[in-house]
Design an enzyme around this catalytic site. Structure first.
Site, PDB file in Angstrom:
ATOM      1  CG  LEU A  77     -20.048 103.685 113.697  1.00  0.00           C
ATOM      2  CD1 LEU A  77     -21.514 103.423 113.352  1.00  0.00           C
ATOM      3  CD2 LEU A  77     -19.304 102.375 113.908  1.00  0.00           C
ATOM      4  CG  ASP A  78     -14.253 103.849 109.454  1.00  0.00           C
ATOM      5  OD1 ASP A  78     -13.724 104.522 110.348  1.00  0.00           O
ATOM      6  OD2 ASP A  78     -13.861 102.714 109.115  1.00  0.00           O
ATOM      7  CD  GLU A  79     -17.851 108.194 103.624  1.00  0.00           C
ATOM      8  OE1 GLU A  79     -18.948 108.029 103.059  1.00  0.00           O
ATOM      9  OE2 GLU A  79     -16.802 107.621 103.269  1.00  0.00           O
TER      10      GLU A  79
ATOM     11  CE  LYS B  35     -14.170 100.489 106.567  1.00  0.00           C
ATOM     12  NZ  LYS B  35     -14.287 101.932 106.491  1.00  0.00           N
TER      13      LYS B  35
END
Ligand code: URA
Length: 234
Positions: free
Chosen positions: A102-104, A188
């Site tokens: 998962l992204d930051e 996104k």
């Protein structure tokens, strides 16, 4: 299996370190300190404690983490702390890996395991395990956004449009988006390609396994056999 080997397999250090821990009285079985590193035990279902902390032998470790914002999924993070700093040492010691990333700035359900085959199966495009994201958008959700995500949007570097497996509006600025792939920044990029922008992103389910309401951000817990079954449903 010898007790020192059992502890080593569970991530408590090298065999030498485990032997020393046992000899120094750090390990208890059935509430009695055991100082013999070579005692033969059946590891299946074995409960033991290390410095008073209870553990159960598990051939493989399968855990879920409620990932908070501001953590990187890498073991060698660049700008933020690593999710591995949220796990106890023995889990890190047995080298669990995250199942995908998962992204930051993304929060929510993240699985970790030391079972490479399990990671392979769950992330294989052929298996089509669904991932559900709660997506907070910058601009109000409209029919055009939902229609574009359902029909499919063309992402840079992709040959064909990618469609959401499901997409429903939950609030003026909130949708639940179900994907069957796990491409880089997929949510996104899809939302941007459909003309809106992601303000906040949270993964709320993988397969039929929901992020539990009682698992606070930053907390982890073992996956039980029923949780593992749920992953393949839904
Ligand atoms: N899609 C994204 O864009 N980011 C994530 O962290 C997960 C899915």
């Amino acid at each position: 299996m010898q007790l020192d080997r059992i502890l080593q397999s569970q991530g408590f250090g090298s065999r030498k370190q485990c032997r020393s821990m046992i000899r120094h009285g750090h390990v208890a079985i059935d509430d009695a300190i055991c100082e013999d590193p070579f005692i033969e035990l059946n590891p299946e279902g074995l409960c033991f404690s290390v410095d008073g902390e209870p553990w159960q032998y598990r051939e493989h470790a399968y855990v879920m983490l409620h990932k908070p914002q501001g953590y990187e999924c890498s073991r060698t993070p660049k700008h933020h702390p690593s999710i591995f700093s949220l796990l106890p040492d023995p889990l890190v010691g047995r080298e669990v890996q995250s199942v995908g990333r998962l992204d930051e700035d993304t929060t929510g359900l993240l699985l970790l395991t030391d079972d490479g085959q399990f990671i392979h199966q769950l992330t294989s495009p052929k298996r089509k395990v669904s991932k559900v994201y709660a997506v907070t958008t910058k601009h109000p959700v409209d029919e055009a956004l939902l229609a574009a995500l359902r029909k499919g949007v063309l992402l840079h570097d992709e040959q064909a449009p990618i469609a959401a497996a499901a997409c429903e509006q939950v609030d003026t600025h909130l949708i639940h988006l179900t994907l069957l792939e796990g491409k880089y920044h997929q949510v996104k990029r899809m939302v941007a390609a459909a003309g809106n922008r992601v303000e906040a992103l949270r993964r709320i389910a993988i397969g039929g396994l929901d992020l539990p309401d009682d698992l606070a951000e930053g907390e982890w817990r073992w996956l039980e056999p029923t949780d593992l079954e749920r992953l393949w449903q839904g």
